[in-house]
Design a protein around this motif. Sequence first.
Motif, short mmCIF file in Angstrom:
data_model
loop_
_atom_site.label_atom_id
_atom_site.label_comp_id
_atom_site.label_asym_id
_atom_site.label_seq_id
_atom_site.Cartn_x
_atom_site.Cartn_y
_atom_site.Cartn_z
N ASP A 164 -42.30 1.77 6.79
CA ASP A 164 -41.04 1.61 6.06
C ASP A 164 -39.93 2.53 6.58
N ILE A 165 -40.30 3.69 7.10
CA ILE A 165 -39.29 4.61 7.65
C ILE A 165 -38.59 3.98 8.85
N GLY A 166 -39.35 3.24 9.68
CA GLY A 166 -38.73 2.47 10.73
C GLY A 166 -38.66 3.08 12.11
N ASP A 167 -39.15 4.27 12.30
CA ASP A 167 -39.20 4.85 13.63
C ASP A 167 -40.17 4.01 14.48
N LEU A 168 -39.71 3.51 15.61
CA LEU A 168 -40.52 2.56 16.39
C LEU A 168 -41.86 3.13 16.82
N LEU A 223 -44.36 -2.94 19.90
CA LEU A 223 -43.50 -1.76 19.70
C LEU A 223 -43.71 -0.74 20.80
N TRP A 224 -44.96 -0.51 21.18
CA TRP A 224 -45.21 0.46 22.24
C TRP A 224 -44.67 -0.02 23.59
N GLY A 228 -42.08 2.05 25.68
CA GLY A 228 -42.61 2.48 26.97
C GLY A 228 -43.79 3.43 26.89
N ASP A 229 -44.47 3.45 25.77
CA ASP A 229 -45.58 4.38 25.55
C ASP A 229 -46.87 3.82 26.18
N ARG A 230 -47.22 4.31 27.34
CA ARG A 230 -48.41 3.82 28.05
C ARG A 230 -49.70 4.13 27.29
N ARG A 231 -49.76 5.27 26.66
CA ARG A 231 -50.96 5.64 25.90
C ARG A 231 -51.16 4.65 24.75
#
Length: 183
Positions: free
Chosen positions: A39-43, A76-77, A81-84
């Motif tokens: 709900d906070i919305g940070d990707l 979302l990742w 661009g979050d490879r992990r």
Amino acid sequence: LARQLGDRRTLALALNALAYTSIDSDIEKARRCFHEVIDIGDLWCSASALWALGWIDDLAERSSDAARRYGEALELWRETGDRRGIYYAVQGIAIVATRAGHLHTAVRLFAGADTIASDVGSGSMPQWNAWRDQHLGMLRDALSPVDFATTWAAGEQLDRDVLVKQALTAAQRTESDVKGSAT
């Protein structure tokens, strides 16, 4: 304190940490925290929360929900661009694809994830590693050694964008197939 200061990013990070540590002891608390993070919305934080909810569903063998959440986390990742994150989300999708009987797809996804493992460092979640290894073992038992090796080699050849697209397709297919078989 993050709530009092109105620092939504720090709040999302703190709630994610609290939720992850609550998975083993209070699953409902973990779920509430993960939903608040979303709900906070940070990707990035939302992706992490979605992945964790997928894992909770996965452990409960609610494969359709797990596939959907792993897929949402992967999208979302990919965007951040979050490879992990991509690594873990692709493995999650491979796990639910294994249980749905999409064996070759699962092997390709595991192999593709394995090729980006060096970009993300060693696995830091022993419980997850055991869950993943259990499903890899199921695949090795279900396929002939030659079939497994050939499919694994094909998965190693996937570039990351193709891997992500194939994983998202597998998540949708698995979600659809599992829902269809439940009716």
